[in-house]
Design a protein around this motif. Sequence first.
Motif, short mmCIF file in Angstrom:
data_model
loop_
_atom_site.label_atom_id
_atom_site.label_comp_id
_atom_site.label_asym_id
_atom_site.label_seq_id
_atom_site.Cartn_x
_atom_site.Cartn_y
_atom_site.Cartn_z
N HIS A 151 -5.49 -14.20 9.22
CA HIS A 151 -5.13 -15.54 10.19
C HIS A 151 -6.71 -16.64 9.52
O HIS A 151 -7.40 -16.34 10.06
CB HIS A 151 -5.75 -15.11 12.11
CG HIS A 151 -5.62 -16.04 12.96
ND1 HIS A 151 -4.49 -16.62 12.83
CD2 HIS A 151 -6.09 -16.46 13.83
CE1 HIS A 151 -4.43 -17.21 13.79
NE2 HIS A 151 -5.15 -17.47 14.19
N THR A 181 0.94 -4.11 9.02
CA THR A 181 -0.16 -5.28 9.67
C THR A 181 0.26 -6.66 8.94
O THR A 181 -0.20 -8.01 9.33
CB THR A 181 -1.50 -4.81 10.09
OG1 THR A 181 -1.95 -4.42 8.98
CG2 THR A 181 -1.65 -3.65 10.61
N SER A 182 1.23 -6.92 7.84
CA SER A 182 1.58 -8.20 7.41
C SER A 182 2.92 -8.52 8.18
O SER A 182 3.76 -7.49 9.46
CB SER A 182 2.06 -8.05 5.90
OG SER A 182 3.06 -7.02 6.21
N LYS A 183 3.65 -10.03 8.35
CA LYS A 183 4.45 -9.60 9.19
C LYS A 183 5.88 -9.65 8.56
O LYS A 183 7.06 -8.67 9.54
CB LYS A 183 4.89 -11.35 9.59
CG LYS A 183 3.79 -12.05 10.57
CD LYS A 183 4.76 -13.47 10.54
CE LYS A 183 3.91 -14.17 11.61
NZ LYS A 183 4.06 -16.23 11.69
N TRP A 184 5.96 -9.06 7.20
CA TRP A 184 6.56 -8.59 7.07
C TRP A 184 6.28 -7.01 5.85
O TRP A 184 5.57 -8.04 4.91
CB TRP A 184 7.89 -9.58 5.97
CG TRP A 184 8.54 -9.30 6.52
CD1 TRP A 184 9.30 -9.57 7.89
CD2 TRP A 184 10.48 -9.84 6.16
NE1 TRP A 184 10.39 -9.66 8.08
CE2 TRP A 184 11.12 -10.06 7.10
CE3 TRP A 184 10.10 -9.94 4.92
CZ2 TRP A 184 12.50 -9.93 7.23
CZ3 TRP A 184 12.39 -10.31 4.57
CH2 TRP A 184 12.70 -9.93 5.21
N ASP A 202 7.66 -18.41 8.40
CA ASP A 202 5.65 -18.42 8.79
C ASP A 202 5.52 -17.21 7.88
O ASP A 202 4.70 -16.07 9.38
CB ASP A 202 5.70 -18.91 10.26
CG ASP A 202 4.16 -18.95 10.35
OD1 ASP A 202 3.72 -19.58 9.32
OD2 ASP A 202 3.97 -18.67 11.40
N SER A 203 6.38 -16.46 7.19
CA SER A 203 6.17 -14.77 6.72
C SER A 203 5.32 -14.65 5.45
O SER A 203 4.89 -14.05 5.30
CB SER A 203 6.78 -14.16 6.74
OG SER A 203 7.23 -14.14 6.25
N MET A 229 0.36 -10.65 10.50
CA MET A 229 1.64 -9.40 12.06
C MET A 229 0.48 -10.59 13.01
O MET A 229 -0.65 -10.66 12.79
CB MET A 229 1.83 -8.63 11.66
CG MET A 229 0.69 -7.75 12.18
SD MET A 229 1.76 -7.00 13.40
CE MET A 229 0.12 -5.53 14.57
N GLY A 230 1.13 -10.87 14.48
CA GLY A 230 0.47 -11.29 14.89
C GLY A 230 -0.89 -11.95 15.40
O GLY A 230 -1.88 -12.13 16.39
N GLU A 231 -0.52 -13.44 14.54
CA GLU A 231 -1.64 -13.74 15.01
C GLU A 231 -3.09 -13.70 14.51
O GLU A 231 -3.19 -12.32 14.23
CB GLU A 231 -1.79 -14.99 16.15
CG GLU A 231 -0.36 -15.73 16.38
CD GLU A 231 -0.46 -17.07 15.40
OE1 GLU A 231 -0.99 -17.18 15.54
OE2 GLU A 231 1.05 -16.93 15.10
N SER A 235 -3.54 -9.85 12.64
CA SER A 235 -5.04 -9.53 12.04
C SER A 235 -6.20 -9.64 12.08
O SER A 235 -5.98 -8.44 10.75
CB SER A 235 -5.23 -11.14 11.59
OG SER A 235 -6.46 -11.20 11.18
#
Length: 355
Positions: A151, A181-184, A202-203, A229-231, A235
Amino acid sequence: MPIVTALTLHRLTSAICAAAGSQPGEAALVADHLVGANLAGHDSHGVGMLPLYVRCLTEGILLPNQTPRVVQAQGPILVLDGQRGFGQAIAHEAMRQGIARAAEHGVAVVALRNSFHIGRIGHWAEQCATAGFASVHFVNVIDHGPIVALHGAGEASLGTNPFCAALPGQDGPAVLLDMATSKWALGKVRVAANRGQPVPEDSLLDAQGEPTRDGSIMFPDLQGALIAMGEHKGSGLAMICELFAGALTGGRTMQPDHARAGGAINNMLSIIIDPGSLGDRQRMLNEADAMIAYAKSARPRRGVAEVLLPGEPEERRRAERAAHGIDLDERSWLDILAAARQVGLADGQLAEIVG
Ligand code: NAD
């Protein structure tokens, strides 16, 4: 787009591993795992991994027919070194020993270091849940350069570090959370790039730290960074996975003092719990069932058909793909066939397997 049955993919995967030097038991475990990931809908961690595995076998940075070396085994503690062996065989054995230890002591803490790629982590939680045990798994990924930006960071310093936890139900997991734990996940970026599709907004960051939707920048040279992921909260979990899996296990983290051979090494800290050691098992099952039913009865938001719990999308995909086959992208399929030829499978043998 080729649609291939699970049985064909299983035979092809076993044949590739056997031709690359795996004993039949190892080839079967790799095939069970990779095809299982495709069936669960995670093509990112399915048979599309075979070209990477074949490259790493050829380079001698993935070693066939290894067994986990016991570094320490005392009471509920088990420390294992995976010796760069096939993760599908190494983690399977690590969980088998961890479950036996949890049955004896009520709980087991399994620190698995230095295994080659252990694939879809949910597979290991399923192994525990099927034996009746709850489990939590923290994983880091090293041996390649960093690919996930924390983040606020404009460049990468971690891997896609999955987190996974499952509670057993009557038969297998009642709930199974399994996520990068990454957005993608990187493999999903690969599948999107192969299909010519953009990644979600935003990924992903490019090499200058600017947002991009072009996943192809990650292949073959990992030029950009996936966003955690998850701000700040996701992070933070990514960093906890890095430290629990990479430092607390006695393994390695992504920090640059360690040599990187260009493979995919996983370290995993697993906590395996016998629910019966904490209270009445049947009561736990009843309480969880009641809570699951209550959570699923929540009114869905506008535009959402149904509230799903972790693990449900995979269960549904499994039923659908077992019945109708697995639709692989063309590029992945050609790459798998090329990997098969590289390990010496002749066109005639391939035709016999894939029809
Ligand atoms: P994902 O985003 O598809 O799913 C994450 C979790 O959310 C799952 O538990 C899923 O059941 C749940 N979920 C999905 N949609 C849902 C919905 N609509 N409602 C409720 N729950 C929902 O998974 P991912 O983060 O892309 O990870 C894919 C796989 O990659 C995982 O199996 C992971 O273990 C694996 N992975 C492995 C490594 C490695 O190094 N071995 C690294 C990263 C990821």
